[in-house]
Write an enzyme that holds these catalytic residues in place. Structure first.
Site, PDB file in Angstrom:
ATOM      1  N   ASP A  47       0.918  -1.240  -0.012  1.00  0.00           N
ATOM      2  CA  ASP A  47       0.196   0.087  -0.007  1.00  0.00           C
ATOM      3  C   ASP A  47       1.039   1.371   0.129  1.00  0.00           C
ATOM      4  O   ASP A  47       2.121   1.088   0.363  1.00  0.00           O
ATOM      5  CB  ASP A  47      -0.973   0.099   1.253  1.00  0.00           C
ATOM      6  CG  ASP A  47      -1.820   1.245   1.195  1.00  0.00           C
ATOM      7  OD1 ASP A  47      -2.427   1.580   0.382  1.00  0.00           O
ATOM      8  OD2 ASP A  47      -2.052   1.975   2.055  1.00  0.00           O
ATOM      9  N   SER A  48       0.240   2.304  -0.491  1.00  0.00           N
ATOM     10  CA  SER A  48       1.040   3.804  -0.258  1.00  0.00           C
ATOM     11  C   SER A  48       1.302   4.058   1.034  1.00  0.00           C
ATOM     12  O   SER A  48       2.279   4.589   1.518  1.00  0.00           O
ATOM     13  CB  SER A  48       0.128   4.775  -0.932  1.00  0.00           C
ATOM     14  OG  SER A  48      -0.983   4.964  -0.388  1.00  0.00           O
ATOM     15  N   TYR A  97      -0.581   8.902  -2.348  1.00  0.00           N
ATOM     16  CA  TYR A  97      -0.319   8.736  -3.888  1.00  0.00           C
ATOM     17  C   TYR A  97      -1.682   9.243  -4.586  1.00  0.00           C
ATOM     18  O   TYR A  97      -1.538   9.611  -5.676  1.00  0.00           O
ATOM     19  CB  TYR A  97      -0.479   7.063  -4.200  1.00  0.00           C
ATOM     20  CG  TYR A  97       0.725   6.373  -3.892  1.00  0.00           C
ATOM     21  CD1 TYR A  97       1.876   6.987  -3.246  1.00  0.00           C
ATOM     22  CD2 TYR A  97       0.947   5.093  -4.523  1.00  0.00           C
ATOM     23  CE1 TYR A  97       3.083   6.127  -2.952  1.00  0.00           C
ATOM     24  CE2 TYR A  97       2.148   4.470  -4.389  1.00  0.00           C
ATOM     25  CZ  TYR A  97       3.090   4.844  -3.502  1.00  0.00           C
ATOM     26  OH  TYR A  97       4.377   4.237  -3.552  1.00  0.00           O
ATOM     27  N   GLY A  98      -2.617   9.481  -3.573  1.00  0.00           N
ATOM     28  CA  GLY A  98      -3.908   9.736  -4.388  1.00  0.00           C
ATOM     29  C   GLY A  98      -4.144  11.040  -4.923  1.00  0.00           C
ATOM     30  O   GLY A  98      -4.947  11.393  -5.868  1.00  0.00           O
ATOM     31  N   CYS A 150      -3.908  -0.873  -2.275  1.00  0.00           N
ATOM     32  CA  CYS A 150      -4.086   0.635  -2.496  1.00  0.00           C
ATOM     33  C   CYS A 150      -5.215   0.710  -3.687  1.00  0.00           C
ATOM     34  O   CYS A 150      -4.784   0.060  -4.744  1.00  0.00           O
ATOM     35  CB  CYS A 150      -2.607   1.244  -2.875  1.00  0.00           C
ATOM     36  SG  CYS A 150      -2.934   3.129  -3.367  1.00  0.00           S
ATOM     37  N   ASN A 151      -6.273   1.396  -3.440  1.00  0.00           N
ATOM     38  CA  ASN A 151      -7.223   1.682  -4.480  1.00  0.00           C
ATOM     39  C   ASN A 151      -6.524   2.565  -5.753  1.00  0.00           C
ATOM     40  O   ASN A 151      -6.818   2.300  -6.758  1.00  0.00           O
ATOM     41  CB  ASN A 151      -8.386   2.325  -4.092  1.00  0.00           C
ATOM     42  CG  ASN A 151      -9.216   1.330  -3.185  1.00  0.00           C
ATOM     43  OD1 ASN A 151     -10.108   0.774  -3.485  1.00  0.00           O
ATOM     44  ND2 ASN A 151      -8.862   1.236  -1.969  1.00  0.00           N
ATOM     45  N   THR A 152      -5.703   3.263  -5.121  1.00  0.00           N
ATOM     46  CA  THR A 152      -5.056   4.416  -6.445  1.00  0.00           C
ATOM     47  C   THR A 152      -4.123   3.492  -7.197  1.00  0.00           C
ATOM     48  O   THR A 152      -4.379   3.916  -8.517  1.00  0.00           O
ATOM     49  CB  THR A 152      -4.369   5.632  -5.484  1.00  0.00           C
ATOM     50  OG1 THR A 152      -5.418   6.326  -4.704  1.00  0.00           O
ATOM     51  CG2 THR A 152      -3.826   6.275  -6.559  1.00  0.00           C
ATOM     52  N   GLU A 186      -4.710  10.415   8.973  1.00  0.00           N
ATOM     53  CA  GLU A 186      -3.568  10.279   9.276  1.00  0.00           C
ATOM     54  C   GLU A 186      -2.857  11.055  10.469  1.00  0.00           C
ATOM     55  O   GLU A 186      -2.210  10.931  11.237  1.00  0.00           O
ATOM     56  CB  GLU A 186      -2.680  10.639   8.121  1.00  0.00           C
ATOM     57  CG  GLU A 186      -2.654   9.707   6.755  1.00  0.00           C
ATOM     58  CD  GLU A 186      -1.914   8.504   6.823  1.00  0.00           C
ATOM     59  OE1 GLU A 186      -0.741   8.440   7.783  1.00  0.00           O
ATOM     60  OE2 GLU A 186      -2.048   7.450   6.118  1.00  0.00           O
ATOM     61  N   CYS A 203     -11.131   3.651  -1.022  1.00  0.00           N
ATOM     62  CA  CYS A 203      -9.639   4.100  -0.344  1.00  0.00           C
ATOM     63  C   CYS A 203      -9.405   3.099   0.728  1.00  0.00           C
ATOM     64  O   CYS A 203     -10.439   3.011   1.568  1.00  0.00           O
ATOM     65  CB  CYS A 203      -9.777   5.518  -0.239  1.00  0.00           C
ATOM     66  SG  CYS A 203      -8.364   6.132   0.839  1.00  0.00           S
ATOM     67  N   THR A 204      -8.324   2.752   1.061  1.00  0.00           N
ATOM     68  CA  THR A 204      -7.934   2.133   2.132  1.00  0.00           C
ATOM     69  C   THR A 204      -8.382   2.591   3.394  1.00  0.00           C
ATOM     70  O   THR A 204      -8.498   1.872   4.546  1.00  0.00           O
ATOM     71  CB  THR A 204      -6.232   1.795   2.169  1.00  0.00           C
ATOM     72  OG1 THR A 204      -5.808   3.138   1.836  1.00  0.00           O
ATOM     73  CG2 THR A 204      -5.790   0.711   1.313  1.00  0.00           C
ATOM     74  N   HIS A 205      -8.362   4.001   3.559  1.00  0.00           N
ATOM     75  CA  HIS A 205      -8.398   4.509   4.734  1.00  0.00           C
ATOM     76  C   HIS A 205      -9.976   4.706   5.222  1.00  0.00           C
ATOM     77  O   HIS A 205     -10.089   4.731   6.460  1.00  0.00           O
ATOM     78  CB  HIS A 205      -7.959   6.250   4.688  1.00  0.00           C
ATOM     79  CG  HIS A 205      -6.311   6.042   4.735  1.00  0.00           C
ATOM     80  ND1 HIS A 205      -5.786   5.400   3.845  1.00  0.00           N
ATOM     81  CD2 HIS A 205      -5.449   6.864   5.383  1.00  0.00           C
ATOM     82  CE1 HIS A 205      -4.391   5.824   4.073  1.00  0.00           C
ATOM     83  NE2 HIS A 205      -4.204   6.650   5.113  1.00  0.00           N
TER      84      HIS A 205
HETATM   85  N1  DGL Z   1      -3.782   3.868  -0.272  1.00  0.00           N
HETATM   86  C1  DGL Z   1      -4.690   4.999  -1.005  1.00  0.00           C
HETATM   87  C2  DGL Z   1      -5.945   4.141  -1.649  1.00  0.00           C
HETATM   88  O1  DGL Z   1      -6.359   3.413  -1.161  1.00  0.00           O
HETATM   89  C3  DGL Z   1      -5.038   6.047  -0.141  1.00  0.00           C
HETATM   90  C4  DGL Z   1      -3.956   6.608   0.544  1.00  0.00           C
HETATM   91  C5  DGL Z   1      -3.101   7.706  -0.677  1.00  0.00           C
HETATM   92  O2  DGL Z   1      -3.572   8.443  -1.157  1.00  0.00           O
HETATM   93  O3  DGL Z   1      -1.982   7.073  -0.884  1.00  0.00           O
HETATM   94  O4  DGL Z   1      -6.304   5.101  -2.729  1.00  0.00           O
END
Ligand code: DGL
Length: 291
Positions: A19-20, A51-52, A82-84, A167, A200-202
């Protein structure tokens, strides 16, 4: 020959999860619940998160470097939590590594279509999507859903403030979080979608307040659980499920900030052991040497 047919790792090898940042620990949690015997090597690019809000090119480059590092632990399968990254880079990455690679988009899209069709079995209906700017702009979820069911329309909304709030350690009880969500979710509330993808993971961290703001008619879909099921069936079909009783979790991060323990345990749902720090410059160098 597809790259994954070259796979040599035994069933006892770990699953790699990338993941990012630390949000991908929500996917680790789902895998551990479903397959407690699996060992997991987690890599979070905490020095370069988020990363988003980055360009597709940068996300692809970072993802390639991180997976290249993760592949050194000889995993039997890798998950892009990571979804992104799943939205922007999965296709290119699948052919770059001799290991099966699973992203979170297809599982999330499948879960959303199933949730919608359980309530409206035929005809037009809509689901909502909240995600990072890059994920929404990629239209990855929209395309995955269209491949599954053309009758399901997707209404998407980027929510760039949510990752920094999580975060920061803000909880779902925070007034600021509620205000931000009320503004982001207003256009979605108006169409009252059958399901809302937390893309998104969060975002699962805020699921109670998201559900509250959306009202009782919308079902929340979190791709982590569905991804864990896809991982299990893929391992099963490859004859690679672990026979062990209790798997290990090892974490690697590119920055070990002061808030690591607090943020990581929030995502995993329990305390996380000390991570190993990896210099981001070294993963850049290693990736360059291979190219
Ligand atoms: N892990 C990213 C996602 O699931 C969220 C955090 C990021 O923007 O890197 O899209």
């Amino acid at each position: 020959m597809p790259r994954e047919e070259q796979l040599k790792s035994p069933p006892g090898a770990p699953i790699g999860v990338f993941d990012s940042g630390l949000g991908g620990l929500t996917v680790v949690r789902a895998i551990q619940r479903l397959m407690p015997g699996e060992s997991i090597v987690y890599f979070g690019d905490t020095a370069r998160v988020p990363y988003g809000n980055k360009s597709a090119r940068t996300v692809q480059q970072f993802a390639w470097q991180c997976l290249n590092f993760l592949a050194r632990s000889q995993p039997k399968l890798m998950v892009i939590a990571c979804n992104t990254v799943s939205a922007i880079a999965l296709e290119a990455l699948v052919n770059a590594f001799p290991v099966p690679l699973i992203g979170v988009l297809e599982p999330g899209a499948t879960a959303a279509v199933q949730a919608a069709r359980a309530r409206v079995p035929a005809g037009e209906c809509s689901v909502g999507l909240i995600a990072t700017e890059a994920t929404v702009a990629s239209r990855g979820y929209q395309m995955a859903i269209a491949r599954l069911d053309r009758g399901v329309q997707v209404v998407a909304r980027a929510c760039p403030l949510l990752v920094p709030l999580i975060e920061e350690g803000r909880s779902s009880r925070s007034v600021v979080v509620r205000m931000v969500l009320e503004e982001y979710l207003e256009p979605l509330r108006q169409i009252s979608p059958l399901a809302l993808i937390l893309g998104c993971t969060h975002y699962p961290i805020f699921s109670d307040v998201i559900a509250d703001v959306m009202g009782g008619d919308t079902m929340l879909v979190d791709s982590a659980t569905q991804t864990a099921h896809v991982v299990r069936s893929r391992l099963e079909s490859l004859g690679l499920l672990s026979a062990g009783a209790a798997g290990k979790l090892s974490c690697y991060v590119t920055d070990q900030g002061q808030r690591f323990e607090m943020v990581a345990s929030q995502f995993l749902g329990r305390p996380v052991g000390q991570p190993v720090w990896v210099d981001p410059e070294s993963i850049e160098r290693q990736a360059l040497e291979i190219k």
